[in-house]
Write a protein that holds these residues in place. Structure first.
Motif, short mmCIF file in Angstrom:
data_model
loop_
_atom_site.label_atom_id
_atom_site.label_comp_id
_atom_site.label_asym_id
_atom_site.label_seq_id
_atom_site.Cartn_x
_atom_site.Cartn_y
_atom_site.Cartn_z
N ALA A 5 25.01 -24.87 21.09
CA ALA A 5 26.16 -24.87 20.05
C ALA A 5 26.14 -26.12 19.29
N SER A 9 26.43 -25.69 15.10
CA SER A 9 27.42 -26.47 14.21
C SER A 9 26.85 -27.21 13.34
N HIS A 36 32.61 -23.56 21.03
CA HIS A 36 31.64 -22.63 21.12
C HIS A 36 31.12 -22.50 22.44
N TRP A 40 31.10 -18.79 24.07
CA TRP A 40 30.14 -18.12 24.37
C TRP A 40 29.78 -17.91 25.67
#
Length: 160
Positions: A5, A9, A36, A40
């Motif tokens: 993540a 990002s 995230h 996820w």
């Protein structure tokens, strides 16, 4: 998951900078990474239950019985295949296993039936009684448990 993540990002923010778009503050960036990760993980957990068939685990036979699992493989191009069986007691201790070749099978059901027959023969030869047989072939199970399959393609009926 957090590292993935973070990298996602970071790459997204780099693209925003390259395209002269507004990029996130440090607090917004940290929040986005955490969001995230949560999304996820929730997505992956949901997929585990819906996209894959859950394999049914082996169930032990009743006390003082053994279970013999039977399976076969069939190759349509050579009309041959193989069979195998494994016998376990209620504590899942393997009592015996056997396998062999199948020649001249007419179809997959024939191969599965041959495998069951061989498992019965092996159990009988070894003096194993009080047996529960298990197969993954639904058609074979239906054929054994009902009268719907009493006549094979090679058989005859009294009506003939």
């Amino acid at each position: 998951m957090t590292v993935v993540a973070l990298l996602w990002s970071w790459w997204n923010e780099r693209n925003k900078k390259n395209h002269c778009e507004r990029f996130l503050t440090i607090d917004e960036f940290q929040f986005t990474v955490g969001r995230h990760v949560v999304e996820w993980e929730a997505h992956l957990k949901a997929k585990q239950g819906t996209n894959f068939l859950q394999a049914r685990s082996w169930q032990p036979p009743p006390t003082d019985f053994v279970k013999i699992n039977v399976d076969a493989a069939f190759n349509i191009s050579s009309n041959s295949g193989g069979w195998g069986c494994i016998c376990r007691d209620e504590e899942a201790v393997v009592r015996f296993a056997a396998a062999g070749r199948i020649a001249n099978a007419s179809d997959a059901l024939h191969a599965e039936t041959f495998a069951l027959l061989k498992a019965v023969e092996v159990a009988d030869d070894l003096g194993v009684g009080r047996v529960v047989f298990e197969t993954d072939c639904l058609v074979l199970k239906q054929a054994l448990m009902s009268t719907s399959y009493d006549y094979s393609r090679l058989g005859y009926s009294d009506d003939d």
